[in-house]
Write a protein that holds these residues in place. Structure first.
Motif, mmCIF file in Angstrom:
data_model
loop_
_atom_site.group_PDB
_atom_site.id
_atom_site.type_symbol
_atom_site.label_atom_id
_atom_site.label_comp_id
_atom_site.label_asym_id
_atom_site.label_seq_id
_atom_site.Cartn_x
_atom_site.Cartn_y
_atom_site.Cartn_z
ATOM 1 N N LEU B 28 0.565 3.707 4.446
ATOM 2 C CA LEU B 28 -0.660 2.905 4.343
ATOM 3 C C LEU B 28 -1.074 2.748 2.877
ATOM 4 C CD1 LEU B 28 -2.962 1.531 5.964
ATOM 5 C CD2 LEU B 28 -4.206 3.692 5.845
ATOM 6 N N GLY B 29 -1.026 3.873 2.150
ATOM 7 C CA GLY B 29 -1.427 3.852 0.751
ATOM 8 C C GLY B 29 -0.514 2.972 -0.090
ATOM 9 N N LEU B 30 0.806 3.033 0.165
ATOM 10 C CA LEU B 30 1.750 2.191 -0.580
ATOM 11 C C LEU B 30 1.452 0.715 -0.320
ATOM 12 C CD1 LEU B 30 5.223 3.967 -0.217
ATOM 13 C CD2 LEU B 30 3.860 3.691 -2.296
ATOM 14 N N ALA B 31 1.208 0.390 0.942
ATOM 15 C CA ALA B 31 0.940 -1.016 1.288
ATOM 16 C C ALA B 31 -0.329 -1.495 0.600
ATOM 17 C CB ALA B 31 0.825 -1.173 2.802
ATOM 18 N N ILE B 32 -1.380 -0.679 0.656
ATOM 19 C CA ILE B 32 -2.655 -1.098 0.047
ATOM 20 C C ILE B 32 -2.510 -1.170 -1.473
ATOM 21 C CG2 ILE B 32 -5.057 -0.430 -0.352
ATOM 22 C CD1 ILE B 32 -5.042 0.796 2.486
ATOM 23 N N ALA B 33 -1.899 -0.144 -2.073
ATOM 24 C CA ALA B 33 -1.752 -0.114 -3.535
ATOM 25 C C ALA B 33 -0.922 -1.305 -4.015
ATOM 26 C CB ALA B 33 -1.095 1.192 -3.975
ATOM 27 N N TYR B 34 0.161 -1.604 -3.292
ATOM 28 C CA TYR B 34 1.040 -2.715 -3.685
ATOM 29 C C TYR B 34 0.305 -4.048 -3.568
ATOM 30 C CZ TYR B 34 5.448 -5.293 -4.153
ATOM 31 O OH TYR B 34 6.456 -6.117 -4.588
ATOM 32 N N GLY B 35 -0.408 -4.203 -2.457
ATOM 33 C CA GLY B 35 -1.186 -5.435 -2.253
ATOM 34 C C GLY B 35 -2.221 -5.621 -3.351
ATOM 35 N N LEU B 36 -2.919 -4.541 -3.693
ATOM 36 C CA LEU B 36 -3.964 -4.637 -4.721
ATOM 37 C C LEU B 36 -3.360 -4.882 -6.097
ATOM 38 C CD1 LEU B 36 -6.349 -1.723 -3.657
ATOM 39 C CD2 LEU B 36 -6.819 -4.179 -3.513
ATOM 40 N N SER B 37 -2.197 -4.290 -6.354
ATOM 41 C CA SER B 37 -1.585 -4.438 -7.665
ATOM 42 C C SER B 37 -1.009 -5.836 -7.862
ATOM 43 C CB SER B 37 -0.484 -3.389 -7.850
ATOM 44 O OG SER B 37 0.201 -3.602 -9.065
ATOM 45 N N ARG B 38 -0.432 -6.398 -6.803
ATOM 46 C CA ARG B 38 0.317 -7.649 -6.963
ATOM 47 C C ARG B 38 -0.512 -8.901 -6.699
ATOM 48 N NH1 ARG B 38 4.937 -9.408 -8.228
ATOM 49 N NH2 ARG B 38 6.159 -9.575 -6.340
ATOM 50 N N HIS B 39 -1.642 -8.748 -6.037
ATOM 51 C CA HIS B 39 -2.376 -9.958 -5.651
ATOM 52 C C HIS B 39 -3.817 -9.929 -6.131
ATOM 53 C CE1 HIS B 39 0.950 -11.227 -3.149
ATOM 54 N NE2 HIS B 39 1.016 -10.001 -2.669
ATOM 55 N N ASN B 40 -4.287 -11.098 -6.487
ATOM 56 C CA ASN B 40 -5.700 -11.269 -6.773
ATOM 57 C C ASN B 40 -6.307 -12.110 -5.677
ATOM 58 O OD1 ASN B 40 -6.290 -9.869 -9.200
ATOM 59 N ND2 ASN B 40 -4.990 -11.353 -10.289
ATOM 60 N N PHE B 41 -7.436 -11.690 -5.181
ATOM 61 C CA PHE B 41 -8.080 -12.460 -4.121
ATOM 62 C C PHE B 41 -9.579 -12.231 -4.189
ATOM 63 C CE2 PHE B 41 -6.275 -8.464 -2.664
ATOM 64 C CZ PHE B 41 -7.383 -7.800 -2.145
ATOM 65 N N LYS B 42 -10.283 -13.097 -3.487
ATOM 66 C CA LYS B 42 -11.737 -12.980 -3.455
ATOM 67 C C LYS B 42 -12.124 -11.661 -2.798
ATOM 68 C CE LYS B 42 -14.549 -17.110 -3.549
ATOM 69 N NZ LYS B 42 -14.989 -18.283 -2.829
ATOM 70 N N GLY B 43 -13.101 -10.973 -3.348
ATOM 71 C CA GLY B 43 -13.601 -9.747 -2.740
ATOM 72 C C GLY B 43 -12.723 -8.538 -3.015
ATOM 73 N N LYS B 44 -11.785 -8.674 -3.982
ATOM 74 C CA LYS B 44 -10.890 -7.558 -4.309
ATOM 75 C C LYS B 44 -11.686 -6.360 -4.833
ATOM 76 C CE LYS B 44 -6.859 -6.480 -7.168
ATOM 77 N NZ LYS B 44 -5.878 -6.995 -8.115
ATOM 78 N N ALA B 45 -12.659 -6.642 -5.694
ATOM 79 C CA ALA B 45 -13.450 -5.555 -6.274
ATOM 80 C C ALA B 45 -14.198 -4.797 -5.171
ATOM 81 C CB ALA B 45 -14.427 -6.110 -7.296
ATOM 82 N N LEU B 46 -14.697 -5.549 -4.198
ATOM 83 C CA LEU B 46 -15.451 -4.933 -3.096
ATOM 84 C C LEU B 46 -14.540 -4.010 -2.286
ATOM 85 C CD1 LEU B 46 -18.265 -5.067 -1.676
ATOM 86 C CD2 LEU B 46 -17.230 -6.701 -0.098
ATOM 87 N N ILE B 47 -13.330 -4.506 -1.991
ATOM 88 C CA ILE B 47 -12.388 -3.703 -1.208
ATOM 89 C C ILE B 47 -11.986 -2.447 -1.981
ATOM 90 C CG2 ILE B 47 -9.997 -3.682 -0.354
ATOM 91 C CD1 ILE B 47 -10.495 -6.482 0.708
#
Lengths: 366, 233
Positions: B28-47
């Motif tokens: 779960l952590g790898l998926a979330i970390a990878y998603g956050l590292s590779r993508h920019n999206f609206k509400g990223k800071a909130l997540i």
């Protein structure tokens, strides 16, 4: 075999944040090396990203032969993986945890290295196959990156600032390899660069990128007479651009190049006898002597006449030298030499004076 | 030192809770970390804020939140029990859930920092060389970030095995059911005439944590030395 591009990018708010300058392009790129020239920040890398599918244009089409890579209206946007565009990054982007061999085989690990041996040998990286990228030199890394891109069998090759950051000696070595590239790759090669010398030494065609977008490519010997081009790069009229033919080649690599009937000598590793070539001589590579020097490494010492002298505010003076026709087949030839004003005073050069031109280097463009 | 069955139960439960947590945290952590590292999206800071919240909130707040959400009367707790027969209330699964939520941000932060360090040109290059997104992850991002991922894993494991506040609030302190090592130590320390028991549990905790961190550290040092000399990671 041509890549036609008609795109716009950066006109949306979200895009303009990352790329302050919008990009417009309507042009075709053919086989051979096309230099896309513009200052840093003009959008060369962005344009390269758009072609490779690493960025998506706002509107327009990108087509290679009959294949649509991108078509906004038809909602076609092929991913980079299926565009068959090889992309060599400025920093080479070699995978640091993989050997040179594994880097080259990355696009198809099932393949054996032997398939690529001819090109690996041509680019002289065969002794590096088991090394890691951190342990090889900048020039070797660039060659590895080029071979890796070619191993994926692309139809188009993009070289982003391939010669930036190398010192002059390494650059000249790499230029020879890039000339070699043309023999191993028969598709369009787009070379992004901000250095005008690269253009003269390598490119067949030149496309300028400025605030109005990307201009259609023009043959290099046409564009050097283009006012915009000269203003853009602050070139004066003193560039020596010539056509010639390799009339002879000896075993030691010395070629006799016939230019308008005048013969010049130059070391050219990859040239062949009978080949017609375009040449570029940098004005600062031509020196002037009043008497012919006897003990010198310079291959070309030719009698000439001072046709005109022009000076500007800088310390450099341009001397136009004319070379007399010495037989019926010869057409008069003029070359511009750049010398310091101090030398001009020292030699006391006058219009019409007989001198000797010492030509240090000729760049053969192939 | 011969361990009593009481101590064995606490050690076993602690390891089980930490192991199950890690089995959730790593993928779960790898998926979330990878998603956050590779993508920019609206509400990223909130997540990102929500993910990191357990790091700064008192663990007792997390424990109480979990209690409110997963008790048998709460809609979510009822739903999970009715549909999946799954209950987190007052059992070791609840302890694992509490540890997971507390330790997850530590792992994500470290793994994301590792992914962020990877030159983005490598992924772009790989794309133009025809590599799928899965291959880019497994052949480029994963090996190049392995030291950071391992470091995050160690931190998360240590945090999970030492989890106290959220666990005791959420699943209480029931011997052999939810009583992990720190909870057993807490109980022994509170009770009169249990000094020897408390001391033994303290030593066990130190030895266990020391062992895990020491082994991982040796491995980490080895791999980072290899990295410096240009050898395979």
């Amino acid at each position: 075999m041509s890549l036609s591009v008609n795109i716009r990018y950066g006109f949306l708010k979200a895009q303009s944040k990352a790329h302050p300058r919008p990009i417009k392009a309507k042009c075709e790129f053919d086989v051979g090396i096309t230099a896309i020239v513009g200052p840093s920040g003009s959008g060369k890398s962005t344009f390269a990203h758009l072609l490779a599918g690493l960025l998506t244009p706002t509107a327009g089409t990108i087509t290679y032969n009959d294949k649509a890579y991108f078509d906004h209206a038809k909602k076609i946007n092929r991913p980079p993986q299926t565009r068959a565009i090889g992309y060599v990054f400025q920093d080479n982007a070699l995978f640091p945890h993989l050997t040179v061999r594994e880097n080259i085989l990355f696009s198809d690990p099932a393949q054996t290295i032997n398939v690529f041996l001819p090109i690996i040998k041509a680019f002289e990286i065969d002794h590096l196959l088991d090394r890691f990228p951190q342990t090889i030199s900048g020039g070797e890394a660039k060659r590895t990156a080029i071979v890796r891109a070619l191993a994926a069998e692309p139809e188009i090759l993009i070289l982003d600032e391939a010669l930036t950051g190398l010192d002059k000696a390494k650059k000249n070595v790499l230029i020879d390899y890039l000339k070699l590239l043309k023999q191993h790759f028969d598709g369009p090669i787009l070379m992004m660069t901000h250095q005008i010398e690269d253009v003269f030494k390598l490119a067949d065609m030149v496309s300028i990128i400025d605030q109005d977008g990307i201009k259609p490519p023009q043959p290099i010997d046409h564009i050097i007479h283009d006012k915009d081009f000269k203003n853009h790069f602050q070139l004066n009229d003193n560039i020596n651009f010539l056509h010639g033919k390799i009339s002879e080649k000896s075993d030691d690599g010395i070629c006799h190049i016939s230019i308008a009937g005048h013969s010049f000598k130059s070391y050219q590793k990859n040239a062949e006898k009978g080949q017609t070539v375009r040449l570029y001589i940098e004005p600062k590579d031509i020196s002037i002597a009043l008497s012919p020097p006897t003990d010198t490494s310079i291959l070309n010492i030719v009698a000439a006449k001072v046709q005109s002298i022009s000076q500007n505010e800088s310390g450099i003076a341009y001397v136009t030298l004319s070379f007399e026709a010495d037989n019926e087949d010869t057409i008069p030839l003029t070359l511009n030499a750049a010398i310091t004003r101090q030398s001009l005073t020292h030699l006391n050069l006058q219009k019409g004076q007989d001198v000797f031109a010492l030509i240090k280097a000729l760049s053969v463009l192939g | 030192m011969i361990l009593s069955s009481y101590e064995m139960a606490a050690i076993g439960l602690s390891l089980k809770v930490a192991a199950i947590s890690m089995m959730v945290i790593i993928p779960l952590g790898l998926a979330i970390a990878y998603g956050l590292s590779r993508h920019n999206f609206k509400g990223k800071a909130l997540i990102e804020t929500i993910i990191n919240l357990p790091l700064v909130l008192p663990p007792v707040v997390i424990g109480y939140l979990l209690l409110m959400a997963f008790n048998r009367q709460a809609p979510l707790g009822q739903f999970l029990e009715d549909v999946f027969g799954l209950s987190f209330a007052f059992n070791w699964l609840g302890a694992a859930l509490a540890s997971t939520i507390i330790a997850l941000p530590l792992f994500i932060r470290s793994a994301k920092a590792g992914f962020d360090m990877v030159n983005p040109h490598l992924a772009k290059s790989a794309q133009t060389l025809g590599a799928s997104n899965v291959r880019i992850f497994t052949r480029i991002y994963l090996p190049l970030s392995l030291p950071a991922i391992m470091a995050g894993g160690i931190l998360a494991f240590a945090r999970a095995i030492g989890e106290f506040g959220a666990t005791i609030t959420f699943v209480s302190n029931i011997p052999s059911l939810t009583q992990t090592l720190p909870l057993a130590l807490y109980q022994a320390a509170q009770a009169p005439n249990m000094e020897e028991q408390a001391f033994r549990l303290m030593v066990i905790s130190i030895v266990l944590s020391f062992g895990v961190i020491y082994i991982s550290q040796i491995w980490l040092n080895k791999s980072s030395q290899k990295d410096l000399s240009g050898q395979r990671l």
